[in-house]
Design an enzyme around this catalytic site. Sequence first.
Site, mmCIF file in Angstrom:
data_model
loop_
_atom_site.group_PDB
_atom_site.id
_atom_site.type_symbol
_atom_site.label_atom_id
_atom_site.label_comp_id
_atom_site.label_asym_id
_atom_site.label_seq_id
_atom_site.Cartn_x
_atom_site.Cartn_y
_atom_site.Cartn_z
ATOM 1 N N ASP A 218 0.697 -1.179 -0.029
ATOM 2 C CA ASP A 218 -0.046 -0.127 0.202
ATOM 3 C C ASP A 218 0.775 1.396 -0.406
ATOM 4 O OD1 ASP A 218 -2.883 0.960 0.329
ATOM 5 O OD2 ASP A 218 -1.928 1.982 2.097
ATOM 6 N N GLU B 173 1.810 -0.663 -4.762
ATOM 7 C CA GLU B 173 0.999 0.441 -5.408
ATOM 8 C C GLU B 173 1.689 1.710 -5.498
ATOM 9 O OE1 GLU B 173 -3.072 2.731 -4.024
ATOM 10 O OE2 GLU B 173 -1.507 2.230 -2.602
#
Length: 541
Positions: free
Chosen positions: A209, A279
Amino acid sequence: MSRLAPEARGPSRWWEPAVGYEVYIRSFADSDGDGVGDLAGVLSRLDHLADLGIDIVWVTPIYPSPMHDHGYDVADYTGVAEVFGTTADLDSLVSACHERGMRLILDLVPNHSSSEHEWFRRSRSSRDDPYRDHYIWRDSAPDGGPPNNWVSHFGGRAWTYDEATGQWWLHLFLPEQPDLNWSNPTVVEEFDGILEHWFARGVDGFRIDVAHALVKDAQLRSNPLSARPTERGGVEMGQVASTWETLEHVHDTDQPAVLDVYRRWRAIADRHDALLLGEVYLLEGDRLLRYVAADDGLHLAFWFGPLYVGWDATGLRRSFDEGVRVAAAARAGLGWVLGSHDRNRVASRLGEGAVGRSRAVALVALQVFAPGVPFLYQGEELGLGDPVIPPEAAQDPIAARQGEHARTRDVARTPMPWTPAPGLGFTAAGEAWLPFGDRGPGDTAEVQAADPDSPLSTYRRLLALRRALGGLAGAPFAWVTEDGPLLAARRGDVVVAVNTGESPMAVPGATGEVRFCTDRSCEGDAAEGFELGSDQAAVLG
Ligand code: BGC
Ligand code: MG
């Protein structure tokens, strides 16, 4: 079923021919009737993914969390939240994936923890606590305000003042998501252990993330004001609060030292033949490239360019070109996405109702033949669009903080429609955590599976062809059309084409036959003389 060999160990790059799928766990399948999806629910629907042709299942955060950001606020990195099940449920899911030749990757959230994490409780308890430096604390600026001008992705400033200890803590997201201090070697070591913990349980890798943001400018300098506050800057995060766009994000994200973290993780992951997928939310190819340029960084990084384009051939060509250029220059690979739990659904971005749905089903052909690993977002295979979420039912903290319902991420997060029954086969409860949205029988997986012309059946045919062609990994991607509404590219032995125009068009350079077409009746026709209809896609060769 031809699958990835689960027994393969060692850095085998098993993901190269794979197709991935994002499971937004809260909304995939609810096994225990509490209205929230869970791990046993994912297991119960795993054959849907196997039949679709999925190799990698990415499950959004499963850890204990107060759920201020629906799990992206982790209170214990090695546990499983009760609402999602138990560690045993996770073990069962890992085994069930492996039995089907699929891999399971978890979502690692290293930029920030929950404010309820034990580390933050300790950190906050006093300036002298050994955990103080796990997070980023600073004194007030001379004027008594926050230490710099940084803002939160979710609106408002990125600093909150702690009365008890007289300093501010940094949070690029909610105040309940304090940013970890990656210049503290103890934090670095904590995460080594977290990676090892999950690899020991058989997990096949991580989606990381906010992978571009872990490291901050050492002096925490203020960001310059954005020259074009209304246009998107170089760094974005799905739907963001408008305040994020007022600054150029030069000091709070994309610092070179973040690559040291991935070098370290790469050594750990390679020992387990596991995947690191970042990401990396950078929309400028050259900046993204740095994360995948070398042999010792991330194995894959998402390319988000196509999420910012509508049904516009020039824009689509440009966004695919940029990704293709990065993929060609990289030693590692790209993950191609058309949607996620952070963006409007692709069908709604490309047009109204059935038109948007057809265009989304067509565009996926280009996505899955782009050079890299395509990741579908749950529900795309059903052609789902954004439903209307009544403001009083909103759950996304962006909406709650900003009242910006137009930008809420809830529209992409409604429960999966499995069957045309009350609860949509998602839950036995009368209600789910988020409204179901206005889904009809034709939106459900069960009805679509029985209809050879449905989005689901079309996705299955397309992914089956991709698998049958095999060996695409090394094949270059080259356009055979330079401009105009027809997007056509050669990849290996085939030409993939998408017609964004209003009239049928011939596909230049295609030979052989129509191997796949969104209009099934064309399949098997000779490529020569074939005309691709408006809003349709085909693979020829
Ligand atoms: C996730 C979001 C989340 C944010 C903060 C993003 O990359 O995809 O859903 O709100 O990170 O963790
Ligand atoms: Mg449940």
